[in-house]
Design a protein around this motif. Structure first.
Motif, PDB file in Angstrom:
ATOM      1  N   SER A  94       0.809  -1.154  -0.062  1.00 41.42           N
ATOM      2  CA  SER A  94       0.256  -0.001   0.056  1.00 41.42           C
ATOM      3  C   SER A  94       0.915   1.109   0.015  1.00 41.42           C
ATOM      4  CB  SER A  94      -0.844  -0.147   1.218  1.00 41.42           C
ATOM      5  OG  SER A  94      -1.784   1.190   1.233  1.00 41.42           O
ATOM      6  N   PHE A  96      -0.599   3.971   0.902  1.00 39.75           N
ATOM      7  CA  PHE A  96      -0.939   4.583   1.965  1.00 39.75           C
ATOM      8  C   PHE A  96      -0.785   3.789   3.371  1.00 39.75           C
ATOM      9  CE2 PHE A  96      -3.420   5.478  -1.789  1.00 39.75           C
ATOM     10  CZ  PHE A  96      -2.952   6.579  -2.005  1.00 39.75           C
ATOM     11  N   PRO A  97      -1.149   4.691   4.706  1.00 39.67           N
ATOM     12  CA  PRO A  97      -0.884   3.963   5.799  1.00 39.67           C
ATOM     13  C   PRO A  97      -1.745   2.731   5.709  1.00 39.67           C
ATOM     14  CG  PRO A  97      -0.811   6.217   6.037  1.00 39.67           C
ATOM     15  CD  PRO A  97      -1.218   6.031   4.738  1.00 39.67           C
ATOM     16  N   ILE A  99      -3.452   0.798   8.521  1.00 44.72           N
ATOM     17  CA  ILE A  99      -3.917   0.995  10.158  1.00 44.72           C
ATOM     18  C   ILE A  99      -3.690  -0.422  11.015  1.00 44.72           C
ATOM     19  CG2 ILE A  99      -5.374   1.882  11.723  1.00 44.72           C
ATOM     20  CD1 ILE A  99      -6.731   3.268   8.927  1.00 44.72           C
ATOM     21  N   HIS A 100      -4.354  -1.463  10.276  1.00 39.88           N
ATOM     22  CA  HIS A 100      -4.531  -2.488  11.065  1.00 39.88           C
ATOM     23  C   HIS A 100      -4.409  -3.726   9.808  1.00 39.88           C
ATOM     24  CE1 HIS A 100      -5.780  -5.786  13.585  1.00 39.88           C
ATOM     25  NE2 HIS A 100      -6.708  -5.963  12.840  1.00 39.88           N
ATOM     26  N   ARG A 120      -7.000  -2.857   7.113  1.00 44.24           N
ATOM     27  CA  ARG A 120      -7.604  -1.461   7.094  1.00 44.24           C
ATOM     28  C   ARG A 120      -6.776  -0.390   6.501  1.00 44.24           C
ATOM     29  NH1 ARG A 120      -9.384   0.903  11.367  1.00 44.24           N
ATOM     30  NH2 ARG A 120     -10.992   2.357  10.447  1.00 44.24           N
ATOM     31  N   ILE A 121      -6.893   0.585   5.577  1.00 43.79           N
ATOM     32  CA  ILE A 121      -5.958   1.499   4.713  1.00 43.79           C
ATOM     33  C   ILE A 121      -6.615   2.763   4.818  1.00 43.79           C
ATOM     34  CG2 ILE A 121      -4.713   1.711   2.910  1.00 43.79           C
ATOM     35  CD1 ILE A 121      -4.542  -1.378   2.353  1.00 43.79           C
ATOM     36  N   GLU A 122      -5.719   3.536   5.266  1.00 39.92           N
ATOM     37  CA  GLU A 122      -6.063   4.999   5.159  1.00 39.92           C
ATOM     38  C   GLU A 122      -6.072   5.716   3.939  1.00 39.92           C
ATOM     39  OE1 GLU A 122      -7.875   7.894   6.693  1.00 39.92           O
ATOM     40  OE2 GLU A 122      -6.998   6.927   8.598  1.00 39.92           O
ATOM     41  N   PRO A 124      -6.816   8.464   0.777  1.00 38.95           N
ATOM     42  CA  PRO A 124      -6.926  10.126   0.947  1.00 38.95           C
ATOM     43  C   PRO A 124      -8.447  10.266   0.361  1.00 38.95           C
ATOM     44  CG  PRO A 124      -5.682   9.430  -1.195  1.00 38.95           C
ATOM     45  CD  PRO A 124      -5.984   7.971  -0.167  1.00 38.95           C
ATOM     46  N   PRO A 127     -13.104   7.939   4.330  1.00 38.69           N
ATOM     47  CA  PRO A 127     -12.919   6.962   5.389  1.00 38.69           C
ATOM     48  C   PRO A 127     -11.939   5.885   4.919  1.00 38.69           C
ATOM     49  CG  PRO A 127     -14.979   6.408   4.476  1.00 38.69           C
ATOM     50  CD  PRO A 127     -14.649   7.628   3.916  1.00 38.69           C
ATOM     51  N   PRO A 128     -11.214   5.164   6.084  1.00 29.88           N
ATOM     52  CA  PRO A 128     -10.525   4.183   5.671  1.00 29.88           C
ATOM     53  C   PRO A 128     -11.237   3.138   4.923  1.00 29.88           C
ATOM     54  CG  PRO A 128     -10.339   4.721   8.066  1.00 29.88           C
ATOM     55  CD  PRO A 128     -11.356   5.381   7.590  1.00 29.88           C
ATOM     56  N   HIS A 130     -11.428  -1.152   3.870  1.00 25.50           N
ATOM     57  CA  HIS A 130     -11.013  -2.755   4.128  1.00 25.50           C
ATOM     58  C   HIS A 130     -10.563  -3.103   2.783  1.00 25.50           C
ATOM     59  CE1 HIS A 130     -13.012  -2.310   8.153  1.00 25.50           C
ATOM     60  NE2 HIS A 130     -14.000  -1.733   7.649  1.00 25.50           N
TER      61      HIS A 130
END
Length: 251
Positions: A94, A96-97, A99-100, A120-122, A124, A127-128, A130
């Motif tokens: 990814s 992007f960050p 998250i989990h 789960r990806i942040e 832009p 919302p994040p 799945h």
């Protein structure tokens, strides 16, 4: 128009060409960087193989997901098949960050270990999302159980309406996932609007005949799709790579 999200799914055959004739992980990395996607869903990723490391002088020092992601993507890895000399599984890269990350065991047959890698990806602009990378069984009964397990797992998420991408090697040449998975989770197969409602052929990579690989989405509009087959892709893996450019649905 909102900025497009470029998504790729690819069964990389553990970094080897068809019939394991050549080690191709370096060429694979160059092709992925040439495509330059935001999210990459990878199957048959070799996390460790002591024998290959001994036999190939240019075998990467790091696990394949880290080697492929280096300096460009974050990486999450789900180890599924474990043996004395190593292990392999699924990975998500990814831009992007992440998250989990969680790897859900969905093994049905003891000799065919399978997992669902969920991140789960942040992203832009909203919302994040799945993101789930899958590699399902070669056997129909096991695939049905694994798709039910995937749907059950996603149903239990805190926000069932959140943006969702499910991609990977479904081994579903009979297109049962559309009824069993997509309808239940309100997913759209990204190629289905272009090819009469059916997924595209992706195997074998030299001249695809079987519809094994998929990208399903919820909460996104599909702007563009591509199937990457034939040279140079067919020299890298036995599967074609699939890609799609997505934009978020306006709320």
């Amino acid at each position: 128009m909102p900025q497009a999200l470029h998504v790729v799914t690819y069964n990389i055959h553990k970094g080897f060409s068809q019939f394991n004739r050549r080690m191709m992980v370096h060429e694979l990395r160059e092709r992925l960087r040439h495509l330059n996607p935001d999210l990459v869903f990878l199957q048959e990723v070799q996390g460790l193989h002591l024998g290959h490391a001994e036999r190939h002088a240019d075998w990467p020092d790091s696990p394949q997901h880290e080697f492929l992601a280096e300096d460009i993507w974050q990486a999450a890895y789900g180890r599924n098949m474990i043996y004395d000399h190593g292990h392999h599984g699924n990975a998500i890269l990814s831009r992007f960050p992440i998250i989990h990350a969680h790897n859900q065991d969905v093994t049905h047959l003891h000799f065919e270990k399978r997992g669902l890698l969920h991140c789960r990806i942040e992203l832009p602009g909203g919302p994040p999302a799945h993101c789930v990378c899958v590699h399902l069984s070669l056997f129909g009964h096991s695939r049905r159980r694994q798709m039910d397990a995937l749907a059950d797992y996603l149903d239990r998420l805190d926000d069932p309406s959140a943006p969702l991408i499910v991609a990977g090697d479904f081994n579903d040449w009979r297109s049962r996932a559309c009824q069993q998975l997509a309808q239940r989770l309100d997913l759209q197969e990204v190629f289905s609007q272009e090819v009469g409602g059916r997924p595209v052929r992706s195997f074998p990579a030299a001249m695809p005949m079987f519809r094994l690989d998929r990208i399903y989405v919820r909460g996104f509009a599909v702007r563009e799709t591509s199937v990457h087959f034939g040279p140079p892709w067919s020299a890298i893996s036995d599967h074609a790579a699939l890609s799609a450019r997505l934009t978020r649905h306006e709320s």
